[in-house]
Design a protein around this motif. Sequence first.
Motif, PDB file in Angstrom:
ATOM      1  N   CYS A  42      47.705   2.702  14.936  1.00 14.01           N
ATOM      2  CA  CYS A  42      47.150   1.977  13.783  1.00 14.01           C
ATOM      3  C   CYS A  42      46.035   2.757  13.081  1.00 14.01           C
ATOM      4  O   CYS A  42      46.132   3.007  11.874  1.00 14.01           O
ATOM      5  CB  CYS A  42      46.657   0.594  14.211  1.00 14.01           C
ATOM      6  SG  CYS A  42      47.979  -0.606  14.481  1.00 14.01           S
ATOM      7  N   VAL A  64      55.057  -6.899  17.002  1.00  9.43           N
ATOM      8  CA  VAL A  64      53.667  -7.330  17.104  1.00  9.43           C
ATOM      9  C   VAL A  64      53.560  -8.545  18.028  1.00  9.43           C
ATOM     10  O   VAL A  64      54.327  -9.503  17.893  1.00  9.43           O
ATOM     11  CB  VAL A  64      53.094  -7.672  15.722  1.00  9.43           C
ATOM     12  CG1 VAL A  64      51.634  -8.129  15.843  1.00  9.43           C
ATOM     13  CG2 VAL A  64      53.197  -6.471  14.779  1.00  9.43           C
ATOM     14  N   TYR A  75      47.445  -5.157  11.926  1.00  7.13           N
ATOM     15  CA  TYR A  75      48.264  -6.363  11.906  1.00  7.13           C
ATOM     16  C   TYR A  75      47.397  -7.621  11.964  1.00  7.13           C
ATOM     17  O   TYR A  75      46.221  -7.568  12.324  1.00  7.13           O
ATOM     18  CB  TYR A  75      49.238  -6.358  13.091  1.00  7.13           C
ATOM     19  CG  TYR A  75      49.981  -5.060  13.275  1.00  7.13           C
ATOM     20  CD1 TYR A  75      50.868  -4.599  12.312  1.00  7.13           C
ATOM     21  CD2 TYR A  75      49.790  -4.272  14.419  1.00  7.13           C
ATOM     22  CE1 TYR A  75      51.550  -3.397  12.475  1.00  7.13           C
ATOM     23  CE2 TYR A  75      50.468  -3.076  14.599  1.00  7.13           C
ATOM     24  CZ  TYR A  75      51.340  -2.640  13.611  1.00  7.13           C
ATOM     25  OH  TYR A  75      51.992  -1.460  13.775  1.00  7.13           O
ATOM     26  N   ASN A  76      48.019  -8.765  11.619  1.00  4.10           N
ATOM     27  CA  ASN A  76      47.345 -10.052  11.775  1.00  4.10           C
ATOM     28  C   ASN A  76      48.315 -11.062  12.370  1.00  4.10           C
ATOM     29  O   ASN A  76      49.481 -10.727  12.653  1.00  4.10           O
ATOM     30  CB  ASN A  76      46.769 -10.544  10.436  1.00  4.10           C
ATOM     31  CG  ASN A  76      47.835 -10.734   9.379  1.00  4.10           C
ATOM     32  OD1 ASN A  76      48.772 -11.503   9.569  1.00  4.10           O
ATOM     33  ND2 ASN A  76      47.699 -10.040   8.249  1.00  4.10           N
ATOM     34  N   THR A  78      50.047 -13.412  11.269  1.00  6.51           N
ATOM     35  CA  THR A  78      51.303 -13.701  10.550  1.00  6.51           C
ATOM     36  C   THR A  78      52.369 -12.642  10.820  1.00  6.51           C
ATOM     37  O   THR A  78      53.539 -12.838  10.467  1.00  6.51           O
ATOM     38  CB  THR A  78      51.061 -13.807   9.038  1.00  6.51           C
ATOM     39  OG1 THR A  78      50.657 -12.528   8.536  1.00  6.51           O
ATOM     40  CG2 THR A  78      50.003 -14.852   8.716  1.00  6.51           C
ATOM     41  N   ASP A  79      51.976 -11.529  11.435  1.00  3.36           N
ATOM     42  CA  ASP A  79      52.922 -10.452  11.719  1.00  3.36           C
ATOM     43  C   ASP A  79      53.541 -10.562  13.109  1.00  3.36           C
ATOM     44  O   ASP A  79      54.416  -9.756  13.458  1.00  3.36           O
ATOM     45  CB  ASP A  79      52.228  -9.086  11.613  1.00  3.36           C
ATOM     46  CG  ASP A  79      51.636  -8.832  10.242  1.00  3.36           C
ATOM     47  OD1 ASP A  79      52.305  -9.173   9.244  1.00  3.36           O
ATOM     48  OD2 ASP A  79      50.498  -8.311  10.156  1.00  3.36           O
ATOM     49  N   LEU A  82      57.190  -9.415  14.326  1.00  3.27           N
ATOM     50  CA  LEU A  82      57.773  -8.471  13.372  1.00  3.27           C
ATOM     51  C   LEU A  82      57.711  -7.040  13.910  1.00  3.27           C
ATOM     52  O   LEU A  82      56.871  -6.705  14.745  1.00  3.27           O
ATOM     53  CB  LEU A  82      57.032  -8.544  12.037  1.00  3.27           C
ATOM     54  CG  LEU A  82      57.023  -9.890  11.320  1.00  3.27           C
ATOM     55  CD1 LEU A  82      56.252  -9.787  10.005  1.00  3.27           C
ATOM     56  CD2 LEU A  82      58.455 -10.374  11.064  1.00  3.27           C
ATOM     57  N   SER A  83      58.584  -6.192  13.415  1.00  2.88           N
ATOM     58  CA  SER A  83      58.631  -4.789  13.794  1.00  2.88           C
ATOM     59  C   SER A  83      57.313  -4.101  13.439  1.00  2.88           C
ATOM     60  O   SER A  83      56.847  -4.188  12.300  1.00  2.88           O
ATOM     61  CB  SER A  83      59.780  -4.097  13.055  1.00  2.88           C
ATOM     62  OG  SER A  83      59.616  -2.692  13.056  1.00  2.88           O
ATOM     63  N   LYS A  84      56.724  -3.412  14.407  1.00  5.72           N
ATOM     64  CA  LYS A  84      55.482  -2.690  14.137  1.00  5.72           C
ATOM     65  C   LYS A  84      55.700  -1.574  13.122  1.00  5.72           C
ATOM     66  O   LYS A  84      54.902  -1.399  12.187  1.00  5.72           O
ATOM     67  CB  LYS A  84      54.911  -2.118  15.432  1.00  5.72           C
ATOM     68  CG  LYS A  84      54.296  -3.140  16.363  1.00  5.72           C
ATOM     69  CD  LYS A  84      53.660  -2.470  17.575  1.00  5.72           C
ATOM     70  CE  LYS A  84      53.018  -3.497  18.499  1.00  5.72           C
ATOM     71  NZ  LYS A  84      52.408  -2.870  19.691  1.00  5.72           N
ATOM     72  N   THR A  87      56.440  -3.091   9.605  1.00 12.51           N
ATOM     73  CA  THR A  87      55.263  -3.806   9.096  1.00 12.51           C
ATOM     74  C   THR A  87      54.159  -2.826   8.732  1.00 12.51           C
ATOM     75  O   THR A  87      53.502  -2.968   7.696  1.00 12.51           O
ATOM     76  CB  THR A  87      54.756  -4.807  10.149  1.00 12.51           C
ATOM     77  OG1 THR A  87      55.811  -5.701  10.490  1.00 12.51           O
ATOM     78  CG2 THR A  87      53.578  -5.604   9.614  1.00 12.51           C
ATOM     79  N   THR A  90      54.964  -1.127   5.415  1.00  9.42           N
ATOM     80  CA  THR A  90      54.752  -2.027   4.272  1.00  9.42           C
ATOM     81  C   THR A  90      53.271  -2.153   3.946  1.00  9.42           C
ATOM     82  O   THR A  90      52.864  -2.074   2.776  1.00  9.42           O
ATOM     83  CB  THR A  90      55.336  -3.417   4.587  1.00  9.42           C
ATOM     84  OG1 THR A  90      56.739  -3.298   4.824  1.00  9.42           O
ATOM     85  CG2 THR A  90      55.093  -4.378   3.433  1.00  9.42           C
ATOM     86  N   LYS A  91      52.443  -2.348   4.964  1.00  5.56           N
ATOM     87  CA  LYS A  91      51.002  -2.511   4.745  1.00  5.56           C
ATOM     88  C   LYS A  91      50.361  -1.213   4.251  1.00  5.56           C
ATOM     89  O   LYS A  91      49.487  -1.221   3.384  1.00  5.56           O
ATOM     90  CB  LYS A  91      50.331  -2.982   6.040  1.00  5.56           C
ATOM     91  CG  LYS A  91      50.668  -4.414   6.437  1.00  5.56           C
ATOM     92  CD  LYS A  91      50.052  -4.753   7.786  1.00  5.56           C
ATOM     93  CE  LYS A  91      50.364  -6.190   8.177  1.00  5.56           C
ATOM     94  NZ  LYS A  91      49.527  -7.156   7.459  1.00  5.56           N
TER      95      LYS A  91
END
Length: 343
Positions: A42, A64, A75-76, A78-79, A82-84, A87, A90-91
Motif C-alpha cells: 500500500c 481486503v 483501503y476502507n 467498503t472495500d 474486494l480484490s486488493k 481496488t 482504481t484508487k
Amino acid sequence: MFIKEELNRYNRQMILPELGLKGQEKLKAAKVLVIGAGGLGCPVLQYLAAAGVGTIGIIDDDVVELSNLHRQILYNHTDIGLSKAKTAATKLKLLNPHVDFTAYHERFKADNAVNICRNYELVIDCSDNFNTRYLVNDTCVALGKTLIFGSILQFEGQIAVFNHHGGPNYRDLYPAPPTENINCAEGGVIGILPGIIGLYMANEAIKLICDIGETLAGKLMTINALNNTALIFKIAQEKQSEIVKAEATVREIGEIDKTTLDQWLSESPDEIFLIDVREDYEHEENNIGGVNISLYELTSSLKSIPQGKKVVCYCQTGQRSKMAVQLLEGVYEGEVYSLKKWI
C-alpha cells in the motif's frame, strides 16, 4: 513530454537539483512491478504513483479483510471482500491519472512469474511468505532484474536491494527458509511499521530509477520501531562462481559448525562465551544455552561481554549471527565467530 498539469503536480520534487526534469522523465518512463498489495504494498504503491512512476503493475490474489485495515490504509471498510490488486489500481488512478496501472488478481506462481516480470524493469517484493520471496528472487536473478525487498514483523522491519548489477540476491542472505516461520497473522505487527518500511522501499525505487543517491544495493537495513534503532549490514555474496563478487560489499566472517562448537565447549568451556542474538521469545522457545542478547541491543551491551573470550554468536539460520560478528569486530578485543545453521 509532460503536459502543464503534470509539471504543476511534480513541481516540488522537480526543483530538487538531484532529480530535476531529467529525473522526472525517468520516473515517467519507468515500469515497476509491485508484488503484494497489502501492508508494504500500500505505501509503496501510493508514493510511487504520487511520484509519477509511469507504469505500475500490481499482483495480489488476496481480498481486503477487516483485519487488514489497521495497517493497509489504502483501503476502507467498503472495500472488504474486494480484490486488493483491482481496488488498489482504481484508487491509485484517482490519485494520479497520469500513471498506467495493470492489476493482476492472481497469485504470483512459477507458471506466471517470468511472463509477468519480464514486462517490468524493477520489481518490488511486498509479499508476506518465504515461498513467494524465493520465487520472486529466483525470477529476478534469471531475468537480470533489480529487486527491492522488504519484510515486517511485530516492531521490526528489513529493507534491501538485491541483484542490482549482478550483486547479492535474497539467497545470499537467506540460503534456505527457517524451519519456523512466524508471520504477522501469528506474531502481530504494529500498524505504522509497514508505512515506515514501505516508504523506505519506495525511496529506494525512486533513487534507483533516477540514478541518484546511495542505495541499499548489497546491504540489509533493519529498523526497530519499538526502540528506534536502525542498522545497516553488508551482505556477503555466496555464489562467487556464478556472479562476480563486489569487493566493497563483502567481508569474510569467521564461521564454525555445531560439531566444532561442541568440541570447544567440552575441551575448554570457560574460554567460550555463547550469545543467542535472537529475540527473547525465540530464545525461550528453543536455544543451545549461553546468554540472550538481541542483535538490536548488542552494541549497547558490550560491557556484559567479558573480554578475552572466544565469542560465538548464534541464531536460527546463521544470518543474524553473521551480522552480530560484523557489529562486534573492531569493538570487541577477542575472537568472534558465527555459528552456522544448527537446527
